[in-house]
Design a protein around this motif. Structure first.
Motif, PDB file in Angstrom:
ATOM      1  N   SER A   1      -3.424  -2.465 -17.448  1.00 13.32           N
ATOM      2  CA  SER A   1      -2.470  -1.506 -16.909  1.00 13.32           C
ATOM      3  C   SER A   1      -2.990  -0.957 -15.583  1.00 13.32           C
ATOM      4  O   SER A   1      -4.173  -0.648 -15.441  1.00 13.32           O
ATOM      5  N   GLY A   2      -2.093  -0.878 -14.598  1.00 11.71           N
ATOM      6  CA  GLY A   2      -2.466  -0.347 -13.299  1.00 11.71           C
ATOM      7  C   GLY A   2      -3.030  -1.358 -12.332  1.00 11.71           C
ATOM      8  O   GLY A   2      -3.473  -0.991 -11.243  1.00 11.71           O
ATOM      9  N   CYS A   3      -3.004  -2.664 -12.700  1.00  8.76           N
ATOM     10  CA  CYS A   3      -3.599  -3.668 -11.816  1.00  8.76           C
ATOM     11  C   CYS A   3      -2.638  -4.138 -10.723  1.00  8.76           C
ATOM     12  O   CYS A   3      -3.045  -4.860  -9.816  1.00  8.76           O
ATOM     13  N   GLY A   4      -1.361  -3.738 -10.802  1.00  9.11           N
ATOM     14  CA  GLY A   4      -0.406  -4.111  -9.755  1.00  9.11           C
ATOM     15  C   GLY A   4       0.631  -5.123 -10.187  1.00  9.11           C
ATOM     16  O   GLY A   4       1.398  -5.623  -9.350  1.00  9.11           O
ATOM     17  N   LYS A   5       0.716  -5.420 -11.487  1.00  6.48           N
ATOM     18  CA  LYS A   5       1.660  -6.437 -11.961  1.00  6.48           C
ATOM     19  C   LYS A   5       3.117  -6.033 -11.690  1.00  6.48           C
ATOM     20  O   LYS A   5       3.899  -6.814 -11.153  1.00  6.48           O
ATOM     21  N   SER A   6       3.479  -4.821 -12.099  1.00 11.87           N
ATOM     22  CA  SER A   6       4.863  -4.377 -11.946  1.00 11.87           C
ATOM     23  C   SER A   6       5.250  -4.258 -10.479  1.00 11.87           C
ATOM     24  O   SER A   6       6.382  -4.589 -10.090  1.00 11.87           O
TER      25      SER A   6
ATOM     26  N   SER B   1     -10.922   2.930  -8.675  1.00 13.92           N
ATOM     27  CA  SER B   1      -9.691   3.482  -8.125  1.00 13.92           C
ATOM     28  C   SER B   1      -9.100   2.531  -7.090  1.00 13.92           C
ATOM     29  O   SER B   1      -9.829   2.028  -6.217  1.00 13.92           O
ATOM     30  N   PRO B   2      -7.785   2.276  -7.139  1.00 13.85           N
ATOM     31  CA  PRO B   2      -7.155   1.438  -6.113  1.00 13.85           C
ATOM     32  C   PRO B   2      -7.094   2.119  -4.751  1.00 13.85           C
ATOM     33  O   PRO B   2      -6.749   1.482  -3.761  1.00 13.85           O
ATOM     34  N   ILE B   3      -7.428   3.422  -4.711  1.00 13.72           N
ATOM     35  CA  ILE B   3      -7.484   4.117  -3.424  1.00 13.72           C
ATOM     36  C   ILE B   3      -8.743   3.712  -2.668  1.00 13.72           C
ATOM     37  O   ILE B   3      -8.743   3.589  -1.437  1.00 13.72           O
ATOM     38  N   ASP B   4      -9.826   3.470  -3.402  1.00 12.02           N
ATOM     39  CA  ASP B   4     -11.093   3.082  -2.788  1.00 12.02           C
ATOM     40  C   ASP B   4     -11.702   1.931  -3.588  1.00 12.02           C
ATOM     41  O   ASP B   4     -12.686   2.102  -4.304  1.00 12.02           O
ATOM     42  N   PRO B   5     -11.115   0.737  -3.485  1.00  9.21           N
ATOM     43  CA  PRO B   5     -11.604  -0.398  -4.284  1.00  9.21           C
ATOM     44  C   PRO B   5     -12.979  -0.861  -3.807  1.00  9.21           C
ATOM     45  O   PRO B   5     -13.353  -0.652  -2.647  1.00  9.21           O
ATOM     46  N   PRO B   6     -13.744  -1.497  -4.690  1.00  6.02           N
ATOM     47  CA  PRO B   6     -15.081  -1.987  -4.320  1.00  6.02           C
ATOM     48  C   PRO B   6     -15.003  -3.058  -3.236  1.00  6.02           C
ATOM     49  O   PRO B   6     -13.996  -3.766  -3.104  1.00  6.02           O
ATOM     50  N   SER B   7     -16.070  -3.180  -2.479  1.00  6.98           N
ATOM     51  CA  SER B   7     -16.140  -4.243  -1.477  1.00  6.98           C
ATOM     52  C   SER B   7     -16.361  -5.581  -2.170  1.00  6.98           C
ATOM     53  O   SER B   7     -16.771  -5.649  -3.327  1.00  6.98           O
ATOM     54  N   GLY B   8     -16.100  -6.652  -1.428  1.00  5.79           N
ATOM     55  CA  GLY B   8     -16.317  -7.980  -1.984  1.00  5.79           C
ATOM     56  C   GLY B   8     -15.426  -8.250  -3.174  1.00  5.79           C
ATOM     57  O   GLY B   8     -14.225  -8.006  -3.139  1.00  5.79           O
ATOM     58  N   CYS B   9     -16.019  -8.737  -4.252  1.00  4.58           N
ATOM     59  CA  CYS B   9     -15.271  -8.976  -5.493  1.00  4.58           C
ATOM     60  C   CYS B   9     -15.001  -7.647  -6.175  1.00  4.58           C
ATOM     61  O   CYS B   9     -15.931  -6.890  -6.483  1.00  4.58           O
ATOM     62  N   ARG B  10     -13.755  -7.365  -6.448  1.00  5.90           N
ATOM     63  CA  ARG B  10     -13.398  -6.068  -7.019  1.00  5.90           C
ATOM     64  C   ARG B  10     -13.809  -5.928  -8.481  1.00  5.90           C
ATOM     65  O   ARG B  10     -13.873  -4.824  -9.001  1.00  5.90           O
TER      66      ARG B  10
ATOM     67  N   HIS C   1       0.850  -1.184   0.000  1.00  4.84           N
ATOM     68  CA  HIS C   1       0.000   0.000   0.000  1.00  4.84           C
ATOM     69  C   HIS C   1       0.891   1.243   0.000  1.00  4.84           C
ATOM     70  O   HIS C   1       1.851   1.331   0.771  1.00  4.84           O
ATOM     71  N   PHE C   2       0.573   2.177  -0.884  1.00  7.97           N
ATOM     72  CA  PHE C   2       1.317   3.429  -0.959  1.00  7.97           C
ATOM     73  C   PHE C   2       0.469   4.546  -0.351  1.00  7.97           C
ATOM     74  O   PHE C   2      -0.717   4.685  -0.690  1.00  7.97           O
ATOM     75  N   PRO C   3       1.057   5.350   0.532  1.00  7.64           N
ATOM     76  CA  PRO C   3       0.278   6.436   1.151  1.00  7.64           C
ATOM     77  C   PRO C   3      -0.068   7.533   0.148  1.00  7.64           C
ATOM     78  O   PRO C   3       0.713   7.831  -0.748  1.00  7.64           O
ATOM     79  N   VAL C   4      -1.243   8.095   0.302  1.00  5.96           N
ATOM     80  CA  VAL C   4      -1.680   9.251  -0.480  1.00  5.96           C
ATOM     81  C   VAL C   4      -1.734  10.443   0.463  1.00  5.96           C
ATOM     82  O   VAL C   4      -2.444  10.396   1.479  1.00  5.96           O
TER      83      VAL C   4
ATOM     84  N   ARG D   1      -0.852  15.626   5.098  1.00  3.70           N
ATOM     85  CA  ARG D   1      -1.031  14.439   5.926  1.00  3.70           C
ATOM     86  C   ARG D   1      -1.547  13.309   5.045  1.00  3.70           C
ATOM     87  O   ARG D   1      -1.990  13.550   3.918  1.00  3.70           O
ATOM     88  N   GLN D   2      -1.500  12.111   5.573  1.00 12.15           N
ATOM     89  CA  GLN D   2      -1.998  10.968   4.807  1.00 12.15           C
ATOM     90  C   GLN D   2      -3.519  10.985   4.797  1.00 12.15           C
ATOM     91  O   GLN D   2      -4.166  11.015   5.848  1.00 12.15           O
ATOM     92  N   ILE D   3      -4.083  10.959   3.586  1.00 11.92           N
ATOM     93  CA  ILE D   3      -5.537  11.002   3.446  1.00 11.92           C
ATOM     94  C   ILE D   3      -6.093   9.711   2.842  1.00 11.92           C
ATOM     95  O   ILE D   3      -7.301   9.574   2.659  1.00 11.92           O
ATOM     96  N   GLY D   4      -5.203   8.791   2.518  1.00 16.41           N
ATOM     97  CA  GLY D   4      -5.660   7.531   1.943  1.00 16.41           C
ATOM     98  C   GLY D   4      -4.495   6.628   1.609  1.00 16.41           C
ATOM     99  O   GLY D   4      -3.329   6.952   1.872  1.00 16.41           O
ATOM    100  N   ARG D   5      -4.816   5.481   1.007  1.00 19.57           N
ATOM    101  CA  ARG D   5      -3.791   4.516   0.607  1.00 19.57           C
ATOM    102  C   ARG D   5      -4.138   3.941  -0.754  1.00 19.57           C
ATOM    103  O   ARG D   5      -5.302   3.672  -1.038  1.00 19.57           O
ATOM    104  N   VAL D   6      -3.114   3.762  -1.582  1.00 21.39           N
ATOM    105  CA  VAL D   6      -3.277   3.060  -2.852  1.00 21.39           C
ATOM    106  C   VAL D   6      -3.045   1.576  -2.602  1.00 21.39           C
ATOM    107  O   VAL D   6      -1.947   1.175  -2.208  1.00 21.39           O
ATOM    108  N   HIS D   7      -4.070   0.773  -2.830  1.00 17.25           N
ATOM    109  CA  HIS D   7      -3.967  -0.675  -2.610  1.00 17.25           C
ATOM    110  C   HIS D   7      -3.400  -1.308  -3.891  1.00 17.25           C
ATOM    111  O   HIS D   7      -4.116  -1.956  -4.651  1.00 17.25           O
ATOM    112  N   ALA D   8      -2.098  -1.131  -4.106  1.00 16.14           N
ATOM    113  CA  ALA D   8      -1.476  -1.597  -5.351  1.00 16.14           C
ATOM    114  C   ALA D   8      -1.470  -3.114  -5.443  1.00 16.14           C
ATOM    115  O   ALA D   8      -1.768  -3.684  -6.494  1.00 16.14           O
TER     116      ALA D   8
END
Length: 326
Positions: free
Chosen positions: A50-55, A279-288, A12-15, A23-30
């Protein structure tokens, strides 16, 4: 034999934001709970949009990044939070091939200096000397050893990627994390580089974590394939099982987008996903994937589907879906 194992891996990367005090206002769930296994001498392909977290997953596997949670096991050793000193003897065994074959090479250094650099840093003295080894590596990857004193800008994109491969081979690694190694190349050059990697694997027994978004390339080079969506693995299996009988709707949609030649004017039906990737900052609940899935129901929003083997699937074919395809 298991060479690399990722267990419950998270990054997780801080936002940060705010004014006048940031200040930290969120997290990127990479990367959010990834389980993967790479066997010695084999290739695991990792695919997704692209952007799904592979790299990020690849960099975590090579310990270029430290995980937020979870474990990275290399050859049975936990290196998740190992210090730089503890990682020093392991570094030569895990190497990277980067996506951009130009920006990953120092333009001020000659090809010889670039390939010799890892040997200088790790104090490796191969038989015959480092200079002879550099020329041997250039020949192995299909380049003229006489070009050892040239600079990266004097080579084409495909040749520069071969230089990157030669650098990765300099320390005789057991595992190479190849992060989109052919995406910046022309189709004909892609084939040459992929065939080169395949030959090196057969001759040297190197294991690969092969990250790409081109499913046709991944099928050609990988024995097993994992599909990633928004930081999580949604399906994994051997290439034959996964490509011929995809069970997750996202995998099915990806495969429907692979170009194919239809001799009789037919061909597979293209599945067009609706909506944007959340957004990976606020991913959906359950199955993404539920916000774009045509099979989603109420349960998909309430419970995260586990990665399990479904009835009728081969051993090792796992799917994370409440309502998988038949």
């Amino acid at each position: 034999m298991t060479l690399l194992e990722l267990s419950g891996l998270e990054k997780h990367f801080p936002v940060r934001g705010g004014f006048p005090v940031r200040r930290q206002i969120g997290r990127v769930h990479a990367v959010d709970g990834v389980d993967l296994t790479v066997h010695a001498g084999q290739t695991l392909g990792l695919v997704g949009e692209s952007g799904c977290g592979k790299s990020t997953t690849g960099r975590l596997a090579a310990r270029l990044l430290e995980p937020t949670a979870g474990r990275v096991l290399y050859d049975g050793r936990d290196i998740s939070h190992a210090s730089r000193r503890a990682l020093r003897p392991i570094r030569p065994e895990i190497q990277m091939i980067f996506q951009d074959p130009y920006s990953s090479l120092n333009p001020r250094h000659t090809v010889g200096a670039i390939i010799r650099g890892p040997m200088d840093i790790n104090g490796l003295n191969p038989k015959g000397g480092r200079e002879a080894r550099v020329r041997e590596l250039l020949e192995i990857v299909g380049l003229n050893p006489e070009h050892v004193n040239r600079f990266p800008h004097e080579f084409s994109g495909g040749q520069r990627q071969r230089i990157g491969i030669a650098r990765a081979l300099a320390l005789e690694p057991r595992l190479i994390v190849a992060d989109e190694p052919v995406s910046a190349l022309d189709v004909s050059i892609q084939a040459q580089v992929v065939n080169l990697l395949g030959r090196l694997q057969r001759e040297l027994g190197i294991a690969f974590l092969f990250i790409a978004h081109d499913l046709a390339v991944v099928r050609h080079f990988s024995q097993r394939v994992a599909v990633m969506y928004l930081g999580r693995i949604v399906e994994i299996g051997d290439r034959t099982s996964l490509y011929e009988s995809p069970r997750h709707p996202y995998t099915h949609a990806l495969l429907s987008a692979v170009p194919e030649v239809a001799v009789d004017g037919g061909g597979r039906e293209r599945i067009r996903l609706t909506g944007d990737v959340p957004s990976p900052i606020d991913p959906p609940s359950g199955c993404r994937f539920r916000t774009r899935c045509w099979r989603a129901q109420e349960k998909c929003a309430l419970t995260t589907p586990p990665l399990t083997r479904l009835q009728g699937d081969r051993d090792g074919h796992l799917t994370a879906c409440h309502y998988p395809l038949p």
